[in-house]
Design a protein around this motif. Structure first.
Motif, mmCIF file in Angstrom:
data_model
loop_
_atom_site.group_PDB
_atom_site.id
_atom_site.type_symbol
_atom_site.label_atom_id
_atom_site.label_comp_id
_atom_site.label_asym_id
_atom_site.label_seq_id
_atom_site.Cartn_x
_atom_site.Cartn_y
_atom_site.Cartn_z
ATOM 1 N N ASP A 156 0.819 -1.207 0.000
ATOM 2 C CA ASP A 156 0.000 0.000 0.000
ATOM 3 C C ASP A 156 0.853 1.258 0.000
ATOM 4 O OD1 ASP A 156 -2.259 -1.599 0.019
ATOM 5 O OD2 ASP A 156 -2.607 -1.391 2.173
ATOM 6 N N ALA A 157 1.950 1.245 0.755
ATOM 7 C CA ALA A 157 2.807 2.428 0.829
ATOM 8 C C ALA A 157 3.504 2.691 -0.504
ATOM 9 C CB ALA A 157 3.836 2.256 1.945
ATOM 10 N N GLN A 158 4.028 1.648 -1.131
ATOM 11 C CA GLN A 158 4.633 1.829 -2.454
ATOM 12 C C GLN A 158 3.607 2.373 -3.442
ATOM 13 O OE1 GLN A 158 6.406 -1.738 -3.978
ATOM 14 N NE2 GLN A 158 8.184 -1.647 -2.618
ATOM 15 N N ARG A 159 2.444 1.770 -3.430
ATOM 16 C CA ARG A 159 1.399 2.200 -4.356
ATOM 17 C C ARG A 159 0.997 3.650 -4.087
ATOM 18 N NH1 ARG A 159 -1.013 1.650 -9.335
ATOM 19 N NH2 ARG A 159 -3.184 2.310 -9.190
ATOM 20 N N ALA A 160 0.941 4.032 -2.810
ATOM 21 C CA ALA A 160 0.571 5.404 -2.465
ATOM 22 C C ALA A 160 1.550 6.405 -3.056
ATOM 23 C CB ALA A 160 0.503 5.558 -0.947
ATOM 24 N N MET A 161 2.850 6.153 -2.924
ATOM 25 C CA MET A 161 3.841 7.075 -3.479
ATOM 26 C C MET A 161 3.707 7.176 -4.991
ATOM 27 S SD MET A 161 5.611 8.553 -1.119
ATOM 28 C CE MET A 161 6.943 9.211 -2.086
ATOM 29 N N ARG A 162 3.427 6.070 -5.627
ATOM 30 C CA ARG A 162 3.298 6.084 -7.083
ATOM 31 C C ARG A 162 2.027 6.802 -7.524
ATOM 32 N NH1 ARG A 162 5.579 -0.016 -6.691
ATOM 33 N NH2 ARG A 162 7.762 0.470 -7.221
ATOM 34 N N VAL A 163 0.939 6.590 -6.790
ATOM 35 C CA VAL A 163 -0.304 7.293 -7.113
ATOM 36 C C VAL A 163 -0.125 8.796 -6.931
ATOM 37 C CG1 VAL A 163 -2.686 7.673 -6.350
ATOM 38 C CG2 VAL A 163 -1.832 5.343 -6.650
ATOM 39 N N ILE A 164 0.548 9.204 -5.859
ATOM 40 C CA ILE A 164 0.793 10.622 -5.624
ATOM 41 C C ILE A 164 1.562 11.222 -6.794
ATOM 42 C CG2 ILE A 164 2.082 12.265 -4.185
ATOM 43 C CD1 ILE A 164 1.360 10.431 -1.774
ATOM 44 N N ARG A 165 2.606 10.551 -7.218
ATOM 45 C CA ARG A 165 3.405 11.087 -8.338
ATOM 46 C C ARG A 165 2.613 11.076 -9.638
ATOM 47 N NH1 ARG A 165 8.420 8.748 -5.517
ATOM 48 N NH2 ARG A 165 9.484 10.680 -4.913
ATOM 49 N N ALA A 166 1.758 10.086 -9.808
ATOM 50 C CA ALA A 166 0.932 10.037 -11.023
ATOM 51 C C ALA A 166 -0.075 11.181 -11.056
ATOM 52 C CB ALA A 166 0.206 8.692 -11.106
ATOM 53 N N ARG A 167 -0.422 11.733 -9.879
ATOM 54 C CA ARG A 167 -1.380 12.825 -9.777
ATOM 55 C C ARG A 167 -0.691 14.196 -9.758
ATOM 56 N NH1 ARG A 167 -6.538 11.899 -7.809
ATOM 57 N NH2 ARG A 167 -6.443 13.973 -6.842
ATOM 58 N N ALA A 168 0.582 14.251 -10.076
ATOM 59 C CA ALA A 168 1.344 15.494 -9.916
ATOM 60 C C ALA A 168 0.689 16.667 -10.626
ATOM 61 C CB ALA A 168 2.772 15.294 -10.408
#
Length: 332
Positions: free
Chosen positions: A156-168
């Protein structure tokens, strides 16, 4: 802190003490004009997004039903805990005047539940006022039958960081200025993210998973670090790796045994009178990162106990801790 306290906490002998401060009765000045750390109490997230487009990896274990439990507290503040998390998510708080900085907040709960307001929304509101876009994560609990077992929170934490960056672009943030901050067991989740950001713990599900999961900065607030006695937080250990784990599990999930030279710069905050998660947790990982050449800073308060978040800190030395983190982040 006197020499006896330092010996008890394990701070004596820690390398590079210039990056460490032990704070007692005097309160450092803060650049904030706010007199209270609890702000905008009624402010709700601007948006909540699920981490996974369908169900989390491996599907939802039978019988789990996510729900929230109201908790009493002496401050009369909203205080919920998410139990049996089945749909991990990000609650997004967007500032009026964004700086481009983003912060993933990972609350604690001993891997039994995930607190929401105390170590999540309240901090998000504070950092929002300083222009930071905040994302508060709920995450799955490792002992509840997930296919990934102990790695479910890391997924979940890895996915969260990636989702955040995808929403930049959507959220008006700089994908190269994304920090993570974890509290207590959430500190263990954050530390795992900082040390295992490239671990292959799930199959990619969309284009977001092509992005890096490494935080640019990491803050660990009274974190769970080691799984070994006597400093381990027993509840977190049991819920993460079981009652009688094998030696390889102790090694794999004791973060001080996973230090690496390319970990993000890391800030530690702890109290020497923390009876739940002893300060030796922070000391151990600080020392290991220092030995690996990772920039690290540590602040230890004489008093404060465990789990204070930003509540009830007015007119105490601990009141400056959010600003300490922010100043470090922007200058490290």
């Amino acid at each position: 802190m006197d020499r006896r306290e330092l010996l008890k906490s394990g701070l004596l002998g820690v390398p590079a003490l210039g990056a460490l401060t032990a704070c007692g009765g005097s309160q450092p000045s803060s650049s904030s004009d706010d007199t209270s750390l609890i702000v905008d109490v009624d402010r709700q997230p601007d948006e909540t997004v699920a981490l996974w487009p369908d169900v989390p990896p491996g599907g939802v274990p039978a019988g789990l039903e996510e729900h929230y439990v109201e908790r009493e507290n002496k401050f009369g503040l909203p205080d919920r805990a998410a139990h049996d998390v089945t749909r991990p998510a990000l609650s997004i708080f967007k500032p009026e005047n964004p700086t481009g900085e983003a912060l993933l907040l990972i609350p604690g709960g001993g891997y039994r539940y995930v607190v929401v307001e105390k170590e999540g929304w309240e901090g998000a509101r504070y950092f929002n006022r300083r222009g930071i876009t905040c994302y508060v994560m709920t995450y799955r609990l490792p002992h509840q039958g997930w296919a990934a077992g102990s790695d479910a929170p890391l997924q979940d934490a890895q996915r969260a960081m990636r989702v955040i960056r995808a929403r930049a672009q959507t959220d008006n943030i700089d994908p190269a200025r994304v920090a993570a901050m974890g509290f207590s067991a959430g500190g263990h989740v954050a530390g795992s993210l900082g040390l295992k950001f490239d671990a292959d713990v799930y199959q990619p599900v969309d284009d977001a998973d092509r992005l890096s999961a490494r935080p640019d900065r990491l803050a660990m607030i009274y974190p769970v670090v080691t799984m070994r006695a006597p400093a381990a937080h027993e509840g977190s250990r049991i819920h993460l790796i079981g009652e009688a784990p094998a030696e390889e599990l102790y090694r794999a999930y004791s973060l001080d045994e996973q230090a690496r030279g390319d970990a993000p710069p890391t800030f530690f905050l702890h109290s020497s009178d923390d009876l739940s998660v002893p300060v030796a947790n922070s000391v151990g990982l600080y020392s290991a990162l220092n030995a690996a050449g990772v920039p690290a800073a540590m602040h230890v308060f004489t008093h404060g106990g465990h789990g204070f978040g930003v509540r009830g800190l007015e007119n105490t030395p601990q009141a400056v801790w959010p600003q300490l983190v922010l100043d470090w982040w922007r200058k490290a």
